[in-house]
Design a protein around this motif. Sequence first.
Motif, PDB file in Angstrom:
ATOM      1  N   ARG A   1       0.252  -1.822  23.288  1.00  0.00           N
ATOM      2  CA  ARG A   1       0.924  -1.294  22.099  1.00  0.00           C
ATOM      3  C   ARG A   1       0.943   0.235  22.073  1.00  0.00           C
ATOM      4  O   ARG A   1       1.632   0.824  21.274  1.00  0.00           O
ATOM      5  CB  ARG A   1       0.230  -1.830  20.855  1.00  0.00           C
ATOM      6  CG  ARG A   1       0.268  -3.351  20.763  1.00  0.00           C
ATOM      7  CD  ARG A   1      -0.495  -3.882  19.568  1.00  0.00           C
ATOM      8  NE  ARG A   1      -0.009  -3.377  18.314  1.00  0.00           N
ATOM      9  CZ  ARG A   1       0.961  -3.928  17.586  1.00  0.00           C
ATOM     10  NH1 ARG A   1       1.548  -5.016  18.021  1.00  0.00           N
ATOM     11  NH2 ARG A   1       1.329  -3.403  16.439  1.00  0.00           N
ATOM     12  N   TYR A   2       0.169   0.851  22.944  1.00  0.00           N
ATOM     13  CA  TYR A   2       0.035   2.299  22.930  1.00  0.00           C
ATOM     14  C   TYR A   2       1.327   2.996  23.339  1.00  0.00           C
ATOM     15  O   TYR A   2       1.945   2.643  24.340  1.00  0.00           O
ATOM     16  CB  TYR A   2      -1.109   2.746  23.845  1.00  0.00           C
ATOM     17  CG  TYR A   2      -2.432   2.148  23.444  1.00  0.00           C
ATOM     18  CD1 TYR A   2      -3.075   2.547  22.270  1.00  0.00           C
ATOM     19  CD2 TYR A   2      -3.022   1.152  24.210  1.00  0.00           C
ATOM     20  CE1 TYR A   2      -4.273   1.981  21.881  1.00  0.00           C
ATOM     21  CE2 TYR A   2      -4.221   0.576  23.835  1.00  0.00           C
ATOM     22  CZ  TYR A   2      -4.843   0.991  22.667  1.00  0.00           C
ATOM     23  OH  TYR A   2      -6.019   0.427  22.281  1.00  0.00           O
ATOM     24  N   HIS A   3       1.719   3.977  22.554  1.00  0.00           N
ATOM     25  CA  HIS A   3       2.897   4.800  22.834  1.00  0.00           C
ATOM     26  C   HIS A   3       4.169   3.967  22.938  1.00  0.00           C
ATOM     27  O   HIS A   3       5.068   4.290  23.703  1.00  0.00           O
ATOM     28  CB  HIS A   3       2.698   5.628  24.113  1.00  0.00           C
ATOM     29  CG  HIS A   3       1.418   6.397  24.121  1.00  0.00           C
ATOM     30  ND1 HIS A   3       1.158   7.425  23.243  1.00  0.00           N
ATOM     31  CD2 HIS A   3       0.313   6.257  24.891  1.00  0.00           C
ATOM     32  CE1 HIS A   3      -0.048   7.901  23.479  1.00  0.00           C
ATOM     33  NE2 HIS A   3      -0.585   7.204  24.478  1.00  0.00           N
ATOM     34  N   LYS A   4       4.249   2.885  22.179  1.00  0.00           N
ATOM     35  CA  LYS A   4       5.424   2.017  22.196  1.00  0.00           C
ATOM     36  C   LYS A   4       6.120   2.069  20.833  1.00  0.00           C
ATOM     37  O   LYS A   4       5.475   2.224  19.801  1.00  0.00           O
ATOM     38  CB  LYS A   4       5.027   0.558  22.482  1.00  0.00           C
ATOM     39  CG  LYS A   4       4.292   0.341  23.773  1.00  0.00           C
ATOM     40  CD  LYS A   4       5.189   0.527  24.962  1.00  0.00           C
ATOM     41  CE  LYS A   4       4.602   0.122  26.267  1.00  0.00           C
ATOM     42  NZ  LYS A   4       3.465   0.792  26.752  1.00  0.00           N
ATOM     43  N   THR A   5       7.431   1.898  20.856  1.00  0.00           N
ATOM     44  CA  THR A   5       8.182   1.803  19.606  1.00  0.00           C
ATOM     45  C   THR A   5       7.865   0.454  18.964  1.00  0.00           C
ATOM     46  O   THR A   5       7.312  -0.448  19.614  1.00  0.00           O
ATOM     47  CB  THR A   5       9.697   1.898  19.853  1.00  0.00           C
ATOM     48  OG1 THR A   5      10.109   0.731  20.589  1.00  0.00           O
ATOM     49  CG2 THR A   5      10.068   3.175  20.617  1.00  0.00           C
ATOM     50  N   VAL A   6       8.245   0.295  17.727  1.00  0.00           N
ATOM     51  CA  VAL A   6       8.022  -0.969  17.030  1.00  0.00           C
ATOM     52  C   VAL A   6       8.749  -2.102  17.759  1.00  0.00           C
ATOM     53  O   VAL A   6       8.193  -3.189  17.936  1.00  0.00           O
ATOM     54  CB  VAL A   6       8.493  -0.872  15.557  1.00  0.00           C
ATOM     55  CG1 VAL A   6       8.449  -2.226  14.879  1.00  0.00           C
ATOM     56  CG2 VAL A   6       7.628   0.131  14.801  1.00  0.00           C
ATOM     57  N   ASP A   7       9.979  -1.854  18.205  1.00  0.00           N
ATOM     58  CA  ASP A   7      10.721  -2.886  18.935  1.00  0.00           C
ATOM     59  C   ASP A   7      10.010  -3.275  20.231  1.00  0.00           C
ATOM     60  O   ASP A   7       9.953  -4.451  20.590  1.00  0.00           O
ATOM     61  CB  ASP A   7      12.140  -2.410  19.254  1.00  0.00           C
ATOM     62  CG  ASP A   7      13.030  -2.359  18.025  1.00  0.00           C
ATOM     63  OD1 ASP A   7      12.687  -3.012  17.013  1.00  0.00           O
ATOM     64  OD2 ASP A   7      14.073  -1.667  18.077  1.00  0.00           O
ATOM     65  N   GLN A   8       9.471  -2.289  20.951  1.00  0.00           N
ATOM     66  CA  GLN A   8       8.741  -2.578  22.184  1.00  0.00           C
ATOM     67  C   GLN A   8       7.478  -3.375  21.896  1.00  0.00           C
ATOM     68  O   GLN A   8       7.114  -4.284  22.647  1.00  0.00           O
ATOM     69  CB  GLN A   8       8.397  -1.284  22.920  1.00  0.00           C
ATOM     70  CG  GLN A   8       9.596  -0.599  23.531  1.00  0.00           C
ATOM     71  CD  GLN A   8       9.255   0.790  24.045  1.00  0.00           C
ATOM     72  OE1 GLN A   8       8.470   1.535  23.435  1.00  0.00           O
ATOM     73  NE2 GLN A   8       9.845   1.153  25.179  1.00  0.00           N
ATOM     74  N   GLN A   9       6.801  -3.039  20.794  1.00  0.00           N
ATOM     75  CA  GLN A   9       5.602  -3.779  20.415  1.00  0.00           C
ATOM     76  C   GLN A   9       5.933  -5.226  20.068  1.00  0.00           C
ATOM     77  O   GLN A   9       5.228  -6.152  20.473  1.00  0.00           O
ATOM     78  CB  GLN A   9       4.915  -3.099  19.232  1.00  0.00           C
ATOM     79  CG  GLN A   9       4.281  -1.772  19.583  1.00  0.00           C
ATOM     80  CD  GLN A   9       3.657  -1.090  18.380  1.00  0.00           C
ATOM     81  OE1 GLN A   9       3.357  -1.719  17.372  1.00  0.00           O
ATOM     82  NE2 GLN A   9       3.461   0.217  18.475  1.00  0.00           N
TER      83      GLN A   9
END
Length: 193
Positions: free
Chosen positions: A20-28
């Motif tokens: 989850r680190y350094h990820k956008t909400v969509d990526q998460q």
Amino acid sequence: VQTCALPIWYNIRALADLSRYHKTVDQQLFGEKVTATVKGGGARLNALLAMTARSLMNDPITNQATLWGVYPSSSSNNLDQETLSDFTHRLRTTVSRVRFASRGAPLFIRHKPSIKRSSQGAGGDRTDPRNQLLTIHLNPEHRGRVSGKQVVVVDDCTTYGVSFGVAAALLKAAGATTVTGVALGKFGNQLLQ
């Protein structure tokens, strides 16, 4: 597919970074859906199989590997019926000419449940392979088949690569020439040798 080069006979490939680190909400959210699919199967598993197969189609390991296996879950019943076992059998027959694996004969046997490293919390060392080494062994059915072979081991997710390290050590001791770990997801960039 991201690759982590370790010693010449051992490497790891991962389909997606699920951290989850350094990820956008969509990526998460995407990472959470991939994790849920990998862990629990379901309708999206075919889409994940297609993505994984496409990622591995041009990879030399698929033409060179002569034995495929699954790293068993911490409480495996060794019946080769887990979601990941079925996924691996279908992946192997999709991307490889290899048919040197049969259902019901898992590559590794879990002779007692292992402590689930993800539940050890802050008190446990998730990089320590001892518990894995004490709870798993190479299936005796495969002992003579491993020598001189290139082996692919599939696991659902990896953080430090401990399971792949244990699998590689057992396979190397049995005579495997190379071992490639394929993780459907990884958490961060913390793979260790």
